[in-house]
Design an enzyme around this catalytic site. Structure first.
Site, short mmCIF file in Angstrom:
data_model
loop_
_atom_site.label_atom_id
_atom_site.label_comp_id
_atom_site.label_asym_id
_atom_site.label_seq_id
_atom_site.Cartn_x
_atom_site.Cartn_y
_atom_site.Cartn_z
CG HIS A 86 -0.60 0.37 2.49
ND1 HIS A 86 -0.28 -0.55 3.47
CD2 HIS A 86 -0.43 1.57 3.08
CE1 HIS A 86 0.06 0.06 4.58
NE2 HIS A 86 -0.01 1.36 4.37
CG ASP A 222 0.25 -3.97 2.81
OD1 ASP A 222 0.86 -3.53 1.81
OD2 ASP A 222 -0.53 -3.28 3.49
CB SER A 641 2.69 1.71 6.48
OG SER A 641 1.46 1.34 7.03
#
Ligand code: ARG
Ligand code: ASP
Length: 767
Positions: A86, A222, A641
């Site tokens: 992402h 991810d 992230s």
């Protein structure tokens, strides 16, 4: 009696005071003083120097700020960079076409020549961090006004920066900490040539999409791979085909040993923003006024867009990414409010305030002032959130209007060159925006949110242009305004700025926006800023009083996009009474969620096949299962992230990408019982690269290690890459008689380079 009073006081204080192991985002240069002992007590085998050092290679040299919004880490000596899918999403999307849809099918470069450049993307490392509080705050001790204090600080920053000679691609960022009570300088080096190397298909990288977002149990792979390129001297350079793979100061070895409940974990990265030290008044406002408003606005917008996406495949494609990003924080705020309530955050804040007042009676006055300022600011804060959610986020026509206004303002205030300079950035941005724009969808969102604005806010914030029927207004704006037609607007902006000025001054959409923004500035924004400045200044004193009143407590600064270390353990949690969530998921869970052709839960046939054949190679866990994600009690936030999860020895064990829903209030009130971060297991990443994508050449670049089975010293190698023993000898010949049961070369094992056999022995013991 006295004894019991004393005990009660001690007890209640410690419960208010405890910074739980797991809570805190710590500055790497202060680990030695504040955290090393506790970290080692939790099982860490490294020293603070191994994590952050300016004198030798350390973990920090493998950690890069990815584009300024995510974290990434170097995982090979050829500059291979790991981050989240992402985080690389827009890069992957920008290289995709309908024929070569890398989002849908994934992308794997066969060789370095096939890796894809990404203009504008950069990887930024931290060379050094320094406490510059004394320099930056010099002369502010006796000033009486904030204006004076701020102006001294600005001058000190400018003067300090002027003393430094910075080479190209180096920078120094000076950032305030603890509400401007302290300042730290970050000396950075940025590499602007970062290329896409590999990405799994969305059915792995975004598996579960919005339904699973912020949730546990999770089954998302991810991750994406990039590579940093440098010039022939290993110096940062703009993209050039002559650039070569960057040779890092440190790259993270990857552990094949996996994790189990209780294992030490460290997450290293660039958390964006937290607000841990607010008074209860601020938390109450977030909980009771601002979160509900923002949630409702987004809910209305998402309902409309979601319905259109379900009706029309083309709209679904156009709005997928926008929908995901609006839904991301919509869902986060719901979780945040629930978590604040569930953990009695307000009561806890109030109890803390009481304790603080008992230690420092002066605080009573601060709290009274907070009470006054927060109630004064409330209506303006609400208008601000409404205005920015509607005109800056959810209604694209108004968003375009606001950027266009900034462009035209440049022309008026700074002339044609300034206009052209800004237009060069705005035009490509609008081009990509309109590619995914549907005026009919936007119009419905406009109508609904304008209705809401008028219904929920005082009439004095409603400009004349918004009065009357929202539907009639929407009809008028979307059938007349040039802003609803991307091609026309773009050709206007590419022409003479004068023409754009005169055309837009009569445009229904543009006029509506400019009138509204003028009214908003006059009636809300100016007032908001004036009160907010008082709150900021009081918060500085309040922060300082907390630190002074509890000298025994270790304080960590709120996140501000600077480099931080957080540490905790692999831990499950109890989301509700009677339910326990295990901290580890596996591929069986992916298959259990499989819904053929679903846009969130489809599974690639190759992955199903690998699952059926249990073809996991060396990446399976000790029970033969393929691990997918795991949970930890590390204190993370947006910006973390892509951060590496690191084991006790300094090896990569996972990749951070999310938090659990019940614990998203960790930005305001971390609570060990339910705050968990979610990571992809490193073994799943390796498995996808190796077995799913057949990109074994990338695995060959990496250093795979077994720290639990081989007791080795992992970082700070003395090795020059040619000889591998610390005494300078080389490894000698390799044959199978030299292999240990764990598959390593005996001679080599004595002289591991970063936990890995030297080049010569890399493969000889594998079987
Ligand atoms: N919740 C995670 C974060 O805040 C992941 C978001 C990306 N995924 C999504 N479905 N929008 O960034
Ligand atoms: N998903 C977040 C990010 O993109 C991380 C988080 O909020 O926990 O940075």
């Amino acid at each position: 009696m006295i004894r019991s009073v004393v005990l009660t006081v001690i007890f209640s204080c410690t419960s208010l005071l405890t910074v739980f192991a797991g809570e805190g985002m710590w500055l790497p240069l202060l680990l030695k003083a504040l955290n090393e002992e506790e970290m080692q007590g939790m099982g860490m085998k490294m020293s603070a120097e191994d994590i952050y050092s300016v004198n030798q290679g350390s973990l920090k040299d493998a950690i890069a700020h990815f584009g300024g919004f995510c974290t990434s880490e170097v995982i090979s000596d050829q500059g291979l960079l790991l981050t989240n899918h992402h985080c690389g999403y827009s890069e992957i999307q920008s290289h995709s076409t309908l024929e070569n849809n890398y989002l849908k099918d994934g992308f794997w470069a066969d060789s370095k020549g096939d890796e894809l450049p990404n203009p504008g993307l950069f990887a930024k490392f931290i060379e050094r961090i320094e406490d510059v509080s004394a320099i930056i705050l010099e002369g502010t001790e006796n000033v009486t006004t904030d204006a004076e204090r701020n102006s001294i600080i600005d001058k000190n920053i400018t003067a300090y920066k002027a003393t430094l000679k910075l080479a190209k691609f180096r920078d120094i960022e000076i950032k305030p900490f603890f509400n401007t009570n302290q300042y730290f300088a970050f000396i950075t080096i940025s590499y602007p040539d970062v290329r896409l190397v590999g990405a799994p298909p969305e059915s792995i990288g975004k598996f579960g999409a919005d339904t699973d977002n912020w949730e546990w149990p999770r089954h998302t792979g991810d991750f994406a791979l990039f590579r940093i390129y440098a010039d022939e001297n290993n110096e940062p350079a703009e993209y050039s085909p002559n650039n070569v793979a960057y040779a890092p100061k440190h790259s993270l070895p990857i552990s094949l040993d996996g994790v189990e409940e209780g294992d030490f974990t460290l997450v290293f990265g660039f958390p964006g923003r937290t607000r841990q030290y607010l008074p209860s008044h601020a938390v109450k406002q977030t909980l009771e006024v601002l979160n509900p408003a923002k949630i409702q606005i987004r809910e209305n917008a998402l309902d409309i867009v979601g319905k259109k996406m379900r009706e029309d495949a083309e709209i679904k494609l156009k709005y997928a990414s926008k929908f995901a990003s609006i839904a991301n924080y919509w869902k986060k705020w719901i979780g945040e409010s629930l978590g604040l309530e569930k953990t009695n955050a307000l009561d806890k804040k109030r109890a803390f305030e009481k304790e603080l007042v008992s230690r420092n009676p002066e605080v009573k006055r601060y709290l009274k002032e907070f009470d006054q300022y927060y109630s004064e600011i409330e209506p303006y804060a609400l208008v601000k959130d409404y205005y920015s959610e509607i005109s800056g986020r959810n209604v694209e026509l108004l968003r375009v209007a606001s950027i266009t206004k900034r462009l035209l303002d440049r022309y008026e205030n700074n002339g044609e060159d300034a206009y052209n300079g800004f237009a060069q950035r705005v035009i490509p941005f609008f081009e990509s925006l309109y590619k995914n724009y549907d005026p009919n969808v936007d119009k419905l969102v406009f109508e609904s949110l304008i209705e809401m604005y008028k219904e929920n806010l005082d009439a004095k914030y409603v400009p004349a242009g918004l009065r009357g029927s929202a539907q009639a207004l929407a009809d008028k704006v979307y059938s007349n305004s040039i802003l609803a037609d991307g091609d026309k607007l773009l050709s206007l902006l590419k022409g003479a700025p004068k023409d754009a000025m005169s055309m837009l001054s009569n445009d229904a959409g543009y006029q509506l926006y400019t009138d509204w923004s003028a009214l908003y500035n006059e009636k809300a924004a100016t007032k908001y800023s004036a009160i907010n400045a008082k709150i900021d200044s009081l918060q500085r004193l309040y922060m300082k009083s907390q630190m002074l009143a509890f000298p025994e407590k270790k304080f960590y600064p709120d996140a501000n996009s600077t480099m931080r270390v957080t540490y905790g353990q692999v831990n499950g949690y109890e989301p509700k009474d009677g339910v326990w969530y295990n901290p580890v998921t596996s591929l069986g869970g992916v298959i259990a969620k499989y819904v053929p052709d679903d846009y969130e839960f489809d599974v690639h046939p190759k992955l199903i096949e690998l699952y059926q054949d249990k073809d996991y190679g060396q990446y399976a866990d000790s029970e033969g299962k393929m691990p997918v994600c795991f949970l930890g009690s590390n204190h993370t936030t947006g910006g973390n992230s892509g951060s590496p999860a690191i084991d006790a020895y300094g090896n990569l064990i996972g990749l951070n990408f999310d938090r659990v829903w019940e614990g998203t209030m960790s930005d305001i009130n971390y609570d060990k019982s339910i705050c968990r971060n979610i990571m992809v297991d490193a073994r799943y990443i390796l498995f996808v690269i190796d077995k799913f994508a057949n990109a074994g050449h990338l695995i060959d670049e990496m250093q795979l290690v077994n720290p639990k089975s081989s007791n080795i010293n992992l970082i700070n190698p003395t090795d020059d890459g040619k000889t591998c023993c610390k005494d300078g000898s080389n490894c000698g010949n390799c044959d199978s008689s030299m292999c240990t049961p764990d598959g390593l070369c005996k001679t080599c094992k004595k002289c591991m380079k970063k936990g890995k056999p030297c080049k010569k022995h890399k493969n000889c013991c594998k079987s």
